[in-house]
Structures are given as C-alpha cells and as structure tokens.
Enzyme design. Structure first.
Site, PDB file in Angstrom:
ATOM      1  N   GLU A 174      -6.542  -6.458 -23.355  1.00 53.17           N
ATOM      2  CA  GLU A 174      -6.515  -5.402 -24.004  1.00 53.17           C
ATOM      3  C   GLU A 174      -5.473  -4.567 -23.500  1.00 53.17           C
ATOM      4  OE1 GLU A 174     -10.398  -4.767 -22.507  1.00 53.17           O
ATOM      5  OE2 GLU A 174      -9.987  -2.433 -22.011  1.00 53.17           O
ATOM      6  N   LYS A 207      -3.509  -1.956 -21.503  1.00 54.15           N
ATOM      7  CA  LYS A 207      -3.680  -0.987 -20.299  1.00 54.15           C
ATOM      8  C   LYS A 207      -3.137   0.407 -20.459  1.00 54.15           C
ATOM      9  CE  LYS A 207      -3.828  -0.612 -15.187  1.00 54.15           C
ATOM     10  NZ  LYS A 207      -3.087   0.865 -15.122  1.00 54.15           N
ATOM     11  N   ASP A 260      -1.725   4.130 -20.495  1.00 51.01           N
ATOM     12  CA  ASP A 260      -1.332   4.984 -19.058  1.00 51.01           C
ATOM     13  C   ASP A 260      -1.806   6.320 -19.399  1.00 51.01           C
ATOM     14  OD1 ASP A 260       0.079   5.303 -17.079  1.00 51.01           O
ATOM     15  OD2 ASP A 260       2.216   5.075 -17.920  1.00 51.01           O
ATOM     16  N   TYR A 290     -13.309   1.888 -22.610  1.00 51.58           N
ATOM     17  CA  TYR A 290     -13.360   0.128 -22.340  1.00 51.58           C
ATOM     18  C   TYR A 290     -14.040  -0.246 -21.333  1.00 51.58           C
ATOM     19  CZ  TYR A 290     -10.178   2.821 -18.832  1.00 51.58           C
ATOM     20  OH  TYR A 290      -9.887   3.481 -17.753  1.00 51.58           O
ATOM     21  N   LYS A 324       0.835  -6.040 -15.383  1.00 48.03           N
ATOM     22  CA  LYS A 324       1.779  -5.031 -15.701  1.00 48.03           C
ATOM     23  C   LYS A 324       3.102  -5.644 -16.371  1.00 48.03           C
ATOM     24  CE  LYS A 324       0.866  -1.606 -13.997  1.00 48.03           C
ATOM     25  NZ  LYS A 324       0.825  -0.997 -12.590  1.00 48.03           N
ATOM     26  N   CYS A 331      16.403  10.182  16.150  1.00 44.41           N
ATOM     27  CA  CYS A 331      15.582  11.012  15.294  1.00 44.41           C
ATOM     28  C   CYS A 331      16.385  12.100  14.725  1.00 44.41           C
ATOM     29  CB  CYS A 331      14.243  10.958  15.694  1.00 44.41           C
ATOM     30  SG  CYS A 331      13.327  12.115  14.636  1.00 44.41           S
ATOM     31  N   CYS A 352      14.195  15.240  15.771  1.00 45.83           N
ATOM     32  CA  CYS A 352      13.919  15.733  17.121  1.00 45.83           C
ATOM     33  C   CYS A 352      14.881  15.221  18.061  1.00 45.83           C
ATOM     34  CB  CYS A 352      12.568  15.404  17.736  1.00 45.83           C
ATOM     35  SG  CYS A 352      12.180  13.550  17.889  1.00 45.83           S
ATOM     36  N   CYS A 388      11.117   6.723  15.424  1.00 48.29           N
ATOM     37  CA  CYS A 388      11.305   7.690  16.509  1.00 48.29           C
ATOM     38  C   CYS A 388      10.224   7.581  17.753  1.00 48.29           C
ATOM     39  CB  CYS A 388      11.035   9.063  15.848  1.00 48.29           C
ATOM     40  SG  CYS A 388      10.777  10.397  16.674  1.00 48.29           S
ATOM     41  N   CYS A 446       7.617  15.249  18.199  1.00 44.01           N
ATOM     42  CA  CYS A 446       8.688  15.102  16.886  1.00 44.01           C
ATOM     43  C   CYS A 446       7.948  15.991  15.605  1.00 44.01           C
ATOM     44  CB  CYS A 446       8.786  14.081  16.374  1.00 44.01           C
ATOM     45  SG  CYS A 446       9.765  13.574  14.930  1.00 44.01           S
TER      46      CYS A 446
END
Ligand code: IVH
Length: 709
Positions: free
Chosen positions: A129, A131, A133, A239, A327, A432, A435, A450, A456
C-alpha cells in the site's frame, strides 16, 4: 460534538462507564478550555462548562482510582493550556525500516522466511500500500466512541490532540460494531489542492507559506487552538492499529477491510501480493500513479498478511520485522555551490556543509546540503574508492542535489563542463574554525575532529542541545534556541548547570527577566520543568550524555543490562583496561561492539568528563531500568541454552521469545545453565547438561512450559 456525559446519575455508573466518561470529559473540557482562551466564540457556554466540570469531580469522588493524568480537575483554574498533555501509548507507535531497491525487497522476504523457518516454496503473502507522507495519529475508541487522539511523539509518549482530531472529517467520532477497545492508527495528511489553497491564504494574510503538505498537516494538527485545525482541511487514512480488546481479523487485508466497514478511509491502492515479484509490480503501478494521486506519498509499505505470522515475527527495538517501507528514488535538481562552511558537532566532528543557490527539490526549497567529510569533497569514499568518478567539489561548481524522504539533502554530482576556469581545489581546515584547537584525523576515521573538547564552544553547545533534545532530557521550554542563548550569556556551560539555574537566579531572576520573552512566570515554569526531569530513567540519561557511538538503541540495551547507575559506573571503572571480566561482560551486551565499548569507557575515564558527569548525576535521581514485567513468566531470570534442531521455530525466534519472557539465552552449557532445550541431533551439550544435572526439555516441553505466559 458530544458533550461527554451520559444520562445516568453518577451513583448508578459502573466502573467501566465511569472510566470512559472521565476520558470523554477530559477531552471535551480540554477542547473547551482551548476554545475559550484562543477565540471569542467558545464552543460551550459557561453553565455547561461548569456542569461538566462538576460531573467530572463527582465521578472522581466516587471512583478515586480512575482519576486521570489529564484530569480536568488538575487543570489550574481556567489557565490556558500552553502545550498538549502527554499520552503514553498503550502499544508503542513504531517506525518502519526501509528498502531502497529490489535487492532489499528480496532480502526482506528471505529474512522473514529464515526467521519463520519457511523454505522458498512455502506460500507467504504480503499486502502492499502507499506510504503516505504525513504524520501518524492514534485514535482510541471505547465502546465505539472516540475518547482520545494522540500523535506519535517519540513512539512511547505522544501528544493529546483529541480536540483537533475531532475536527477531521475522516475521523469518525462514533463507530458501531467495533471491539470494545480499538486503537486505530493511520496517517494525517493534506491533499495537494488543499495545500495550495492554504498557502495562498497564508500568503494573502502575510503569513509564512508551508514548505510542503506534510509540514502543513503537522502544523495544522498541532495547533493549540482547535478552531485553527478545523479551518485546515486535513484527511486521514487508517492502516494499522494499537491496543485492541479482541482481534480485528486474521489477516492484514481483512483487518483493513474491517476498518473500512467501520467507517474509516483506507487507501484504495492496498493490494494483496504473492511475494517479492508481485510486490515490485504493485510498487511500479503505484509509482506510475504517484503524480496524479493528489497527495504526497514517498514509497510503498509491505506487510506480512497473516497476523499470526506478524505476531511470531514481532519487533526489533523500533521497527516490526514483518513490515518494510520501499522508498521511491530521491528527487534531483541542479544548482550552484556558493560556499562551503565547516560546522563543528557535539563529538568535535568537522562537517563540511554546502551553501547552495536555493533550488526546489521535490517541492522543498534547498539551500544547504551535507558534504560529509574531506574525502567526500575530494571524490573518495571511506574505503578510498572513487565517487562521482573521482570528481572533486569546488566552490563555484554547478552541482546536482538530491533529497530522499526526510533526509538532509546531498550533493550527488558535479558538472565539470560548467566549472569556472579559475576555481580552486577546496582546502579542508586542520584547525577548528570555532576554537582554533588542532583538528586531527585519527587513522581509520573518515572525520577530522576538533581536539578542544569542552573548551570548544561549538562542542559544548552541541552537547547541551543533544542533552535537552527529545529522547534525552526533553525539558519543556528548553530547546536548542534557549540553550544557545543561555550558553552565550554564560548561564550554562555543561548539563549540570541546568539543574542549578533556579538556585543561582534566586527569586529575583533579574538577569533572565531582562531578556526578551522572559517574565517571572515563564522563568518559574522553566525551572519547574527542569525539576520535573530530575527523576530520569537510566537509559535516557545515558543517551543524553551524548557519548560518541552510544545512540538511543544502544543506551537502552546497556541500561537494561546494568540496571542501575551505580552498577553501570562500577562496570565502566572495572572495564577501564579493556580486558578482564567487566570488559567481556560489556562487549557481550547485545549490540555493543569494541568500538562503542571503548568510547563508553573513555568517556567515564577522562577526569574532566567524569567530573562533569558526576556533577550532573549528583543533581538527579536516576531511575533504574524497568524491565518488562516477566513476573508471571516461569523462565524469568533463568539461563537457557538451545541445542539440536528446533522444528516449530527457528533459533532466532526461540531466542527472541525466551528473552522477551525474561530468560537469558546462552550459547554453551555451564554450571549457570538452568534449562537445556534439546532438539534432535543434540550432542555434547546434552551430555554435559546431564552431567551437571541441568533440566533438559525437548521442544514441546519447552513450549508447554512457556505457553500462556
Ligand atoms: S505501518 C508498526 N503503513 O510511515 C508499523 N506506516 O516510516 C506501523 N506511514 O510511522 C506503520 N504510510 O507514520 C504504515 N501505509 C502505511 C504508512 C505508514 C505512512 C508512516 C507512519 C510510520 C512511518 C514509518
């Protein structure tokens, strides 16, 4: 709407009638409260409101045990509800695992056959069936009346949206011929036409249009004012089901037909299929019709048709074994890459993000996409193999972007013919950007990290955001935005600080009050919400710590294994050398591998992190894990070993079932073994068990023992 009362006087109500009336009164009064506070046209007059409230109190006085969590008598005066009350689902609302291609579908079928012990020729039917959304909704009917509607929430606890569900035409308020208790589950969605019209109205009114029909449906269902929901044309397809007082049917297909007979909308493209080939041809048919259905779907759901088999197959931690969502392929679009930013995550990972010239992909405007890591930008996967035929990605490139379902958009391809002649290869930073600490890449790690740890700011904030997120501490009124603000203002630097906020701000709370949007009332409310979470289940606490590799499912398994915080900490300390019994025990936990175990142990072993965790736990009351109630189980706490051939179930099924009933399943016989289940062909294990005086049962004996429990 039904006003929620029966004609009977309170002293003649039976216990069941009282319970169901209290439930209806709660919904009706909650709806009335919301209507009263959010528009000038309350749905029921004051006299009726007072009469219903009094009736509620009278029933509660006669049946104090039936007082509900969301009882109207617990509502403070007529204060506006600022959020939805919570509903604990009687049966968890799960999600589905995904299939992306034909191979995944055939593996799904094979996995099920293996689990059930079916060979390739045993007939095995599935339903297929669309799906939808949208967002899932659970509708509880008692004696044919709708008494509660709840969103999925985190699967275990959702939001009470009864007042809003009552405004949806596809949701019957009264049904006849249904089981006494029936929870109908399905998807709330908005049609394309209604979505376009709603967005036109939004724009005309100067409001922000919705990005897609699903967001519009979710935004509409989760309105505190049910009048607004009523003005939004939502639809519902049934469903599935949750709690039931008696089965709906023997098969998925018949159950869906039954729901249809009861008055629910079910999807007309639901079909019975013989096996993978049949499923795939129905998938193709649905995909062909996708564009003309008039509502969004994002795949096709396959379910084992026979409900007795569904029952045998059962569930993994969050998904049923008997269903899968196949999908549709991702949607694609081309656009320009305007820049590459580096974001620093909670575990220090430097993640490159593509800044794109906004483009519409499958109805959603996309302006960012993930670029994963530095190798991905260079054109290599984690094993050094080529992706995009080895083409690198550069700022200024014309790139192909794709989106599949809810996932973050990704960059799939680069059009080299449109690459500017002066473009430069992207240089990934080795410090990084937040930081300035070194950003190192350890051997075997695809990600540069990092090394700043909690100094940080990006890591600290991300850790805090994770800590308060859904599934973790989930503190009402303390979301990502507030955490960022509080961190920037220097009020919280680590999770423990959240729990000292009230004390530190005393009664004045001047600083907080000086902030826009914060008054005495909202601050007190926040502090109360924080206090509410001081009692926290062990699994949630563990997940909230945000230890690398230790996700939601692993946290639950680990918490279940150790049971209490003290036991967990002791085990982590004992296992610190990564050898010995405590270490073996840890990596023996289902789902825990050496990498996760190492990460877990080092989180507790690093002095700074440990001190921070200790400060936190000192402010909390950690609840031991509630194990499933196996008190009625004759095998709870027993160690069971299976050997030889099982004829009525597969090994995996036998193990899962025994564990569900509180038994521990071991691979070999020892002095700790309580029961050996020996099928034909049992060899040395049976001999050893006999020598040790262990109970030996055959398969039928075992099934008799656990029957009915
Ligand atoms: S069955 C125990 N059937 O998809 C399984 N789900 O990704 C219950 N969904 O949470 C789900 N259409 O919100 C099922 N025909 C369908 C569906 C469907 C949409 C949603 C549902 C679920 C999510 C899982």
């Amino acid at each position: 709407m039904d006003k929620g009362t029966s004609d009977k006087t309170v002293d003649t109500l039976t216990q069941d009638e009282a319970a169901s009336e209290l439930m209806r009164l709660s919904a009706v009064l909650q709806a009335a409260n919301l209507a009263y506070h959010t528009d000038d046209d309350p749905e029921i007059d004051d006299a009726t409101y007072d009469r219903l409230k009094r009736r509620n109190i009278e029933i509660e006085a006669r049946f104090p045990d039936l007082m509900r969590e969301d009882s109207p008598s617990k509502m403070v005066g007529a204060a506006p509800a600022e959020g939805f009350s919570k509903v604990t689902h009687a049966v968890a609302m799960l999600s589905l695992s995904n299939a992306f291609d034909q191979e995944d579908v055939s593996e799904f079928d094979q996995r099920i056959r293996k689990y059930l012990g079916f060979d390739a020729n045993t007939p095995l039917a599935y339903t297929a069936e669309p799906k939808i959304d949208g967002l899932s909704l659970s509708l509880r009917y008692e004696e044919g009346r709708l008494v509660q509607a709840a969103t999925r929430g985190d699967g275990a606890v959702g939001e009470n949206v009864t007042a809003n569900a009552l405004t949806i035409d596809d949701v019957p308020t009264q049904i006849t011929g249904a089981p006494e208790v029936l929870e109908v589950r399905g998807e709330v969605y908005m049609s394309h036409a209604d979505f376009e019209a709603l967005n036109a109205r939004q724009t005309a009114a100067g409001a922000k249009p919705f990005a897609n029909p699903r967001n519009a449906a979710a935004g509409s269902l989760r309105q505190l004012d049910s009048k607004i929901t009523k003005s939004r044309p939502l639809k519902f397809f049934a469903y599935a089901w949750g709690a039931l007082s008696e089965p709906l049917a023997d098969t998925q297909m018949a159950a869906i037909d039954r729901l249809k007979e009861l008055g629910f909308s079910t999807n007309p493209l639901t079909e019975l299929c013989d096996g993978p080939n049949d499923l795939l041809s129905h998938y193709a048919k649905i995909e062909e019709r996708r564009a003309t259905l008039g509502y969004d779907i994002d795949g096709v759901v396959y379910k084992v048709n026979d409900l007795a088999l569904q029952n045998r197959l059962g569930f993994r931690s969050t998904t049923p074994r008997w269903a899968i969502a196949h999908k549709f392929a991702a949607e694609l679009a081309w656009t320009w890459l305007e820049g590459i930013d580096i974001q620093v995550g909670r575990t220090g990972a430097l993640s490159p993000v593509a800044r794109l010239k906004p483009v519409t992909v499958g109805g959603v405007v996309v302006s960012n996409a993930t670029l994963h890591n530095e190798d991905y930008i260079k054109g290599f996967d984690s094993k050094g193999g080529q992706i995009r035929q080895g083409k690198d990605i550069r700022v200024g490139d014309f790139v192909q972007v794709y989106r599949a379902g809810d996932v973050i958009p990704k960059v799939a391809d680069v059009d080299l013919s449109r690459r500017p002649s002066d473009s430069q290869e992207f240089v990934f930073p080795d410090t990084c950007p937040e930081c300035g600490s070194d950003a190192l890449r350890e051997p075997g790690d695809a990600v540069r990290r990092c090394t700043g740890g909690l100094i940080c700011p990006a890591q600290a904030v991300e850790k805090l955001k994770h800590f308060v997120a859904r599934g973790a501490f989930d503190i009402d009124g303390l979301g990502a935005k507030q955490v960022e603000q509080f961190y920037a203002d220097g009020w919280i630097a680590e999770p423990a600080d959240i729990f000292t906020l009230r004390d530190r701000f005393g009664s004045g709370m001047q600083q907080l009050k000086n902030r826009e949007g914060w008054g005495d009332k909202s601050a007190t409310k926040l502090f109360d919400a924080i206090d509410d979470k001081r009692r926290i289940p062990l699994d949630r606490l563990l997940f909230a710590l945000g230890i690398r590799h230790v996700g939601d499912a692993a946290s639950s398994l680990i918490a279940l294994h150790y049971g209490t915080w003290d036991a967990l900490i002791k085990a982590m300390d004992d296992a610190v050398d990564q050898t010995g019994a405590a270490w073996d025990d840890l990596i023996g936990v289902d789902g825990v591998g050496a990498v996760m175990a190492g990460s877990l142990i080092s989180a507790f072993a690093q002095p700074r992190e440990r001190a921070s965790i200790t400060r936190l736990v000192d402010a909390l009351e950690v609840q031991p894990v509630k194990r499933a109630d196996t008190s009625g189980s004759p095998v709870a706490g027993k160690t069971v070993v299976f050997t030889g051939t099982l004829e009525k179930m597969t090994r995996a099924e036998a193990k899962a079932r025994a564990e569900r009933m509180g038994a521990k399943v071991a691979g070999s016989v020892s002095a700790k073994t309580d029961i050996l289940v020996a099928g034909p062909g049992a060899g040395s294990k049976a001999k050893k068990a006999a020598a040790l005086g262990v109970d030996i049962l055959d398969e039928d004996g075992w099934l008799d023992m656990i029957a009915g429990a």
